[in-house]
Motif scaffolding. Structure first.
Motif, PDB file in Angstrom:
ATOM      1  N   SER A   7       0.831  -1.209   0.000  1.00  0.00           N
ATOM      2  CA  SER A   7       0.000   0.000   0.000  1.00  0.00           C
ATOM      3  C   SER A   7       0.864   1.257   0.000  1.00  0.00           C
ATOM      4  CB  SER A   7      -0.947   0.003   1.197  1.00  0.00           C
ATOM      5  OG  SER A   7      -0.202   0.023   2.401  1.00  0.00           O
ATOM      6  N   ARG A   8       2.028   1.186   0.658  1.00  0.00           N
ATOM      7  CA  ARG A   8       2.954   2.318   0.655  1.00  0.00           C
ATOM      8  C   ARG A   8       3.519   2.548  -0.759  1.00  0.00           C
ATOM      9  NH1 ARG A   8       5.605   4.516   5.475  1.00  0.00           N
ATOM     10  NH2 ARG A   8       3.956   4.386   6.997  1.00  0.00           N
ATOM     11  N   LEU A   9       3.807   1.446  -1.461  1.00  0.00           N
ATOM     12  CA  LEU A   9       4.320   1.564  -2.829  1.00  0.00           C
ATOM     13  C   LEU A   9       3.287   2.193  -3.757  1.00  0.00           C
ATOM     14  CD1 LEU A   9       6.283  -1.767  -3.334  1.00  0.00           C
ATOM     15  CD2 LEU A   9       7.194   0.533  -3.163  1.00  0.00           C
ATOM     16  N   THR A  13       3.716   5.660  -5.809  1.00  0.00           N
ATOM     17  CA  THR A  13       3.570   5.820  -7.267  1.00  0.00           C
ATOM     18  C   THR A  13       2.493   6.841  -7.610  1.00  0.00           C
ATOM     19  OG1 THR A  13       2.151   3.861  -7.309  1.00  0.00           O
ATOM     20  CG2 THR A  13       4.438   3.555  -7.956  1.00  0.00           C
ATOM     21  N   ARG A  14       1.405   6.863  -6.834  1.00  0.00           N
ATOM     22  CA  ARG A  14       0.351   7.870  -7.080  1.00  0.00           C
ATOM     23  C   ARG A  14       0.904   9.275  -6.870  1.00  0.00           C
ATOM     24  NH1 ARG A  14      -3.822   6.159  -3.832  1.00  0.00           N
ATOM     25  NH2 ARG A  14      -4.714   4.954  -5.516  1.00  0.00           N
ATOM     26  N   LEU A  15       1.696   9.458  -5.809  1.00  0.00           N
ATOM     27  CA  LEU A  15       2.310  10.760  -5.535  1.00  0.00           C
ATOM     28  C   LEU A  15       3.318  11.130  -6.625  1.00  0.00           C
ATOM     29  CD1 LEU A  15       2.628  13.098  -3.538  1.00  0.00           C
ATOM     30  CD2 LEU A  15       4.420  11.768  -2.406  1.00  0.00           C
ATOM     31  N   TYR A  24      -1.568   7.871 -13.811  1.00  0.00           N
ATOM     32  CA  TYR A  24      -1.518   6.792 -12.825  1.00  0.00           C
ATOM     33  C   TYR A  24      -2.301   5.621 -13.382  1.00  0.00           C
ATOM     34  CZ  TYR A  24      -2.219   4.240  -8.468  1.00  0.00           C
ATOM     35  OH  TYR A  24      -2.252   3.270  -7.506  1.00  0.00           O
ATOM     36  N   ASN A  25      -1.625   4.514 -13.622  1.00  0.00           N
ATOM     37  CA  ASN A  25      -2.244   3.353 -14.246  1.00  0.00           C
ATOM     38  C   ASN A  25      -1.836   2.102 -13.462  1.00  0.00           C
ATOM     39  OD1 ASN A  25      -3.484   1.630 -15.985  1.00  0.00           O
ATOM     40  ND2 ASN A  25      -2.178   2.054 -17.734  1.00  0.00           N
TER      41      ASN A  25
END
Length: 106
Positions: A7-9, A13-15, A24-25
């Motif tokens: 979930s942190r990853l 990636t979203r950030l 974001y895909n």
């Protein structure tokens, strides 16, 4: 070394996508972004092929030369001959009442 929580990853990636303005895909769905980012081919193709100048364009550009387009003269003569034989294009309807479609419905 501790493992990183998935979930942190995803949050990372979203950030990263918001910072660098990328899409974001997370599901890796096909978006066509590769083709949208690619350089357009049209301008280079236009540069590659030379411009073709025909007699009609020259006659319009320089009316003082009085150039005669033989192909156009032949086309106009053929149209005139067809009209004499009754094979020309039908007359265009001036109003809705004059149209062939309206006459057929009667």
């Amino acid at each position: 070394m501790a493992a990183v929580i998935p979930s942190r990853l995803t949050t990372l990636t979203r950030l990263r996508c918001s910072i660098f303005q990328t899409s974001y895909n997370p599901t890796s769905a096909r978006t066509g972004a590769k083709y949208l980012r690619a350089r357009l081919r049209g301008p280079s193709m236009v540069k590659y092929y030379p411009t073709v100048i025909n007699i009609a364009q020259l006659a319009r550009k320089y009316p003082a030369l009085e150039l005669v387009d033989e192909d156009e003269e032949q086309r106009l003569q053929d149209i005139e001959d067809r009209k004499k034989r009754g094979k020309g294009a039908p007359k265009k309807a001036k109003s809705k009442a004059d149209s062939r479609r309206n006459q057929r419905k009667r």
